[in-house]
Structure formats: C-alpha cells, structure tokens
Enzyme design. Sequence first.
Site, PDB file in Angstrom:
ATOM      1  N   ASP A   1      -5.751 -10.035 -15.711  1.00  0.00           N
ATOM      2  CA  ASP A   1      -6.864 -10.960 -15.570  1.00  0.00           C
ATOM      3  C   ASP A   1      -7.978 -10.524 -16.520  1.00  0.00           C
ATOM      4  O   ASP A   1      -8.349  -9.341 -16.531  1.00  0.00           O
ATOM      5  CB  ASP A   1      -7.377 -10.887 -14.119  1.00  0.00           C
ATOM      6  CG  ASP A   1      -7.610 -12.243 -13.513  1.00  0.00           C
ATOM      7  OD1 ASP A   1      -8.425 -12.989 -14.073  1.00  0.00           O
ATOM      8  OD2 ASP A   1      -6.985 -12.543 -12.478  1.00  0.00           O
TER       9      ASP A   1
ATOM     10  N   GLU B   1      -8.106 -20.333 -16.973  1.00  0.00           N
ATOM     11  CA  GLU B   1      -8.433 -20.943 -15.689  1.00  0.00           C
ATOM     12  C   GLU B   1      -9.330 -22.136 -16.043  1.00  0.00           C
ATOM     13  O   GLU B   1     -10.512 -21.970 -16.340  1.00  0.00           O
ATOM     14  CB  GLU B   1      -9.179 -19.968 -14.771  1.00  0.00           C
ATOM     15  CG  GLU B   1      -9.366 -20.559 -13.395  1.00  0.00           C
ATOM     16  CD  GLU B   1     -10.389 -19.844 -12.515  1.00  0.00           C
ATOM     17  OE1 GLU B   1     -10.329 -20.026 -11.299  1.00  0.00           O
ATOM     18  OE2 GLU B   1     -11.254 -19.122 -13.034  1.00  0.00           O
TER      19      GLU B   1
ATOM     20  N   HIS C   1      -4.881 -17.034  -5.307  1.00  0.00           N
ATOM     21  CA  HIS C   1      -5.793 -16.255  -4.472  1.00  0.00           C
ATOM     22  C   HIS C   1      -7.090 -16.990  -4.152  1.00  0.00           C
ATOM     23  O   HIS C   1      -7.884 -16.523  -3.347  1.00  0.00           O
ATOM     24  CB  HIS C   1      -6.101 -14.933  -5.181  1.00  0.00           C
ATOM     25  CG  HIS C   1      -6.874 -15.170  -6.438  1.00  0.00           C
ATOM     26  ND1 HIS C   1      -6.314 -15.808  -7.532  1.00  0.00           N
ATOM     27  CD2 HIS C   1      -8.156 -14.906  -6.774  1.00  0.00           C
ATOM     28  CE1 HIS C   1      -7.227 -15.916  -8.488  1.00  0.00           C
ATOM     29  NE2 HIS C   1      -8.351 -15.374  -8.053  1.00  0.00           N
ATOM     30  N   ASP C   2      -7.342 -18.134  -4.801  1.00  0.00           N
ATOM     31  CA  ASP C   2      -8.543 -18.928  -4.522  1.00  0.00           C
ATOM     32  C   ASP C   2      -8.235 -20.133  -3.650  1.00  0.00           C
ATOM     33  O   ASP C   2      -9.123 -20.925  -3.345  1.00  0.00           O
ATOM     34  CB  ASP C   2      -9.156 -19.451  -5.833  1.00  0.00           C
ATOM     35  CG  ASP C   2      -9.785 -18.350  -6.663  1.00  0.00           C
ATOM     36  OD1 ASP C   2     -10.175 -17.314  -6.088  1.00  0.00           O
ATOM     37  OD2 ASP C   2      -9.885 -18.528  -7.894  1.00  0.00           O
TER      38      ASP C   2
ATOM     39  N   ASP D   1       0.853  -1.188   0.000  1.00  0.00           N
ATOM     40  CA  ASP D   1       0.000   0.000   0.000  1.00  0.00           C
ATOM     41  C   ASP D   1       0.889   1.238   0.000  1.00  0.00           C
ATOM     42  O   ASP D   1       1.694   1.419   0.909  1.00  0.00           O
ATOM     43  CB  ASP D   1      -0.883  -0.044   1.256  1.00  0.00           C
ATOM     44  CG  ASP D   1      -1.720   1.213   1.412  1.00  0.00           C
ATOM     45  OD1 ASP D   1      -1.936   1.913   0.401  1.00  0.00           O
ATOM     46  OD2 ASP D   1      -2.156   1.478   2.549  1.00  0.00           O
TER      47      ASP D   1
ATOM     48  N   ASP E   1      -1.827  -1.159  -3.775  1.00  0.00           N
ATOM     49  CA  ASP E   1      -2.141  -0.384  -4.979  1.00  0.00           C
ATOM     50  C   ASP E   1      -1.015  -0.476  -6.006  1.00  0.00           C
ATOM     51  O   ASP E   1       0.037  -1.087  -5.747  1.00  0.00           O
ATOM     52  CB  ASP E   1      -2.444   1.080  -4.612  1.00  0.00           C
ATOM     53  CG  ASP E   1      -1.383   1.661  -3.696  1.00  0.00           C
ATOM     54  OD1 ASP E   1      -0.194   1.395  -3.934  1.00  0.00           O
ATOM     55  OD2 ASP E   1      -1.739   2.363  -2.719  1.00  0.00           O
TER      56      ASP E   1
END
Length: 579
Positions: free
Chosen positions: A127, A280, A355-356, A50, A58
């Site tokens: 993505d 994916e 991230h999943d 950040d 960010d």
Amino acid sequence: MIKKILLLLLFAGLSIQPICAEEVNTTSNVNKKWWKEGVVYQIYPRSFKDSDGNGIGDIRGIIEKLDYVKSLGVDIIWLNPIFESPNDDNGYDISNYEGIMKEFGTMADFDQLLMEMHKRGLKLVLDLVVNHSSSEHEWFKQSRSSRENPYRNYYHWWNAEKGTPPARYSFFDVESNAWEFDKKTNAYYLHYFSDKQPDLNWENPKLRAEIYKMMRFWFEKGVDGFRMDVIPFIAKDQAFPEFPADDMLSHYATGPKLHDYLQEMHREVLQHYNIMTVAEGIAVKPQDGLKFVDPARKELDMLYHFDGVHLGYLPNKFKVMDPKGYDLREFKKIYSTWDAVFAQKGWGTIYLGNHDQPRMVTRWGNDSPEFRELSSKMLTTFLMTMRATPYYYYGDELAMNNIKFNSIADYRDIESINMYQQLQKNNGNLKEFIEAQKISARDNSRTPFQWDSSPNAGFTTGKPWLRVNQNYKSVNVEIQDKNQNSPLNYFRDLVHLRKSNPVLIYGDYTVIDESNPSVYAYTRKLDKKTFLIALNFTKDPAKLNTNISFVNSKVVSSNYKEKSSSALLRPYEATIYEL
Ligand code: ISL
C-alpha cells in the site's frame, strides 16, 4: 540438470505463471499483462495470523500461511500498510515509510516474506499512502515547529492572519473540518482524514522527490507493485478556492496537476520496473477513469471505482442503508458502464469487499444460515467472471460475514468512533446508527481470520485486537478445506476456471436481460469461445429472459450440487455455460 535450473529459477524469485502471455491462444489484439491475468488476494495483516500471541496479526503469521494462500490459486497478495505507524487509522498514518510497524515484525521478517512469496510464484503489492503521512512523521514534526523550517512546505499550511481557510471536508474529524489550527505557528494545516493524518504537499518538488526515492527503495527490494491510497486526492490548488459543500470530493479528485504528478512518477520510478499499480479511484467518475490508466498517458495500470460499493446508502454521511435495499438494475448499469470505460484500452478491477467495506456476503448477498454459502458463491462467480482483475478479500473465500457489534465499545475503527461522536454531539439517533453499522461498518470485515475451531479461531493465542466472529467453530479453513462443496473449494475452482480460460480474462463482455431486477446475466466472448454467466441475486426463483439458447449448453460451473440448465434460476443460483 533440469531440476537444477528449476531450483535456480525458484531462488531467483521468478514465478512460473500458469498462463504466459505468449501461450494465450487468441486472435484478439488485447495488450496482455501478468497483472491482467492474475487474481489479487488482499490480506489485512492485523487480522490474518498472529505468530507471537500479542493479539495482532503479523508478518511471520503471513509467512506461516503462505502455502494456504498458494493453495487458493491466486497470484498476487496486496498487503494493507505494514509501515511504522502510531495506528490512528490502522497503518494508514505512516510515521516512517521505510520501516516496519513494530507490531508486525522487522525488516528481516519482511525480506523473508518477500523471498518466501517469490519462491512460491506469488507477487507482493504494498500500500502506498502518500496523500498524507502521520503527524508523528519526522517531516511533520519539523514542519509544524516553525514557519521557517525547511520542511514547512512538505504540508499544506494556512496562516491564521489570512482569516479562516475555505471549507474543506474531513472524513475522520468530529467537526468534519479538514483544517486543524496549530497554535505553535498560528496556522491551520490540512487533513482530509484525521487530524493525525496531515496531507502532504505534492506541489513541493522536494516532497515528490522523497516519495519517489522511497518507492524505489521498495522496488529495489523486489516488491511487485503498489496499491495507491486515495491517490486522486494528492493535487491541491494552492489558492484554495471555495468548493461547493455538496460536491467536495469530486473537486478533491480532480486537482490541478494531478496527472502531471502521476506522469512524473511514471517517468521517475514506475517505468523502470516490471511492477503493477492500482489507484484507489475514490470519487473518480467514469469519464475520468481512462486518464489514470490509458497506457499512452504513462500513468498507472488499474483503477478501482467506488460507484458499485456506494450503491444502496441513504444520502447522509453516516452510512445508513436504504431500507428498500439496492436495485440490481442500477448495480448492473454501474458495472457495465465501468466495463465500457476500459473496453478498448486501460484495464479495470472488480471487487465487492475490502478493509473499508463490510463483508461482501452481508452487503451484497444474504448472510442468513440458509443462504450464506450459496449467495457467497454466487458473488464469487461474479468476481471471477468479469473483464477486470479480481481483488478478492481474505475471508470471503470462507463466506465470512459481518460481526454486527451491538455496542460502540466493540469498535476499533476511527471512522465508526468518529461518526458516533459526531452524532452524540448533535443529539443524533445513536440507536439507529448502531443498527446501521451492523451492515456498513468497516470493522465488520476486519475481524480475525477463521483458521480452525480452536480458541480465537486459531488466529492468536492471546487476546485478539478485535473480536472474533462467534461463528468460527463452523466457519473456518479447517472444516471447509475437507468439504468439496465448501465456499473455500468453490473459490479455488473458480480461480482455476478463470485462469485456464482466457475468455474469462480478455473476452468481450455483453450484459443480457438488462432490465431484469433479479438476475445479472452476461456473455464473455473471445474468438470462438463464448461463456454465458447467469446469476440470481435474490432469495426467490427468478427467470432469465433471453433469445440466446443456452439450456442445452454445457454447464461449466454451478454453485448448486445438482446442476440445472433451466432458465428459471433457483435462489442465488450461479451458473456458467459454455455456448
Ligand atoms: O472507508 C471509507 C468509507 O467508509 C472511505 O471513505 C475511505 O476513507 C476511503 O475509501 C479512503 O480509504 C483509504 O484511505 C483512508 C483509510 O482509512 C482507508 O482504510 C484507505 O483504504 C485514509 O488513508
């Protein structure tokens, strides 16, 4: 003069790859590509760094840390969605595909990121989330406004006078119902994910043209590829036939015209750029894998399957692990099966975290203090020595582990919150669920990156959007950077090893001692070079049984300080031999 040319090359954003296709010294006739030879590093932008103290990572934060990323030796960064979004599903609900999420920065920040990356020889993969948009996208606002609106067919609608639509499963709906009734036009719209993520209608050529235009917009900027979110789900039979309740997802992933759309996308967009694409491959079966990536079909480049990461769960939808754990023999079978899919053509990927998924060391290794680093290094060895492009998730290089929240109040992920609500409604076992989530929840891998020992691990000066793992004072970049034996430096070494040994990239893969329940061992062979990789996946010593004589061979790498060449592997030992 030479200096000048080099500088020019840098400014032109050209990368100087350590291994150029022409330099690979091999007689193998494999079709070489930069994206086969590279290592992908995945950054979850919300949690990386950040720069402005609002507690959310960010783009400027990523720019600050590019030298760190470069120091890892990786080649490609995959960034999770950075587009405008109301964040119902952390950016996987996009309200403007050509705008930057305000928490992440501006388009000028993005342009600078791309420039700074190219300057360093790093490629950027974004993505592409086009199975669905956000319900706040202008297209959907128009679409839901009236049945006659020109955008009506940008989404899937089922008029209520036809009765209840055929059942469809939704991932993030408390009723698991993918049809949401919309009073305004007396119709249901389809959403495979949350009701704020309506599915786009790919049968509509106008929608497809819009998507292709948007993809060109990013490629014209110089983006190097797309990771395609749930891309197997985009095609839907407009007659909406009944699907069997216990096998919906395989129907989702094999819709009619799916491959026509991917071929059209290739024709219209992909073939015109030197870029990479990765699907994916949700719910894609091995026998269908090549349909996506056989170069002759002109669709995509790579696919990642789910068979590996699905191993070890009980058969219910609440992601509860089997108390017996997972069977390494099945694990080996899955990865060997998928290796075989791409052995002759196409190309695969290898990953154990994203991230999943929960943190790889907690899920596939052992995150107790005694074994956390050792088992994480063992898993890193696996990822860096398979025949497939490695997708390595930020923080795994530090052996970051699951945070294991005790309360639902700590979770931010729509998936966990939704499952909790479902169980609550149905008087399910909430205590068991919270325990299970400590292993399987997605937020475990989304916690802020651990840079140093300062407050909030140096991630933010504000209040982090998701709690920082308490172990950050001992598990962080600052400490591991200085320690030659840290997981961080081990990762760097293994990336280097892979990239300087084409055998680890293109070499044939053969599993050995297949029935061994504790050891995963295989050879990689290219021309005259053979490597043997021996991995003990358990906390107990385990013997590798093979006729191949390796104990006198050169040990190229080991995750133990004291190298050993014994067939009896120590707990979580990972050794690479050159035969
Ligand atoms: O995360 C999952 C299992 O816990 C998956 O079922 C996940 O929903 C699936 O892999 C699809 O993932 C992708 O699309 C989702 C988004 O939430 C995920 O983050 C994304 O990777 C919807 O866009």
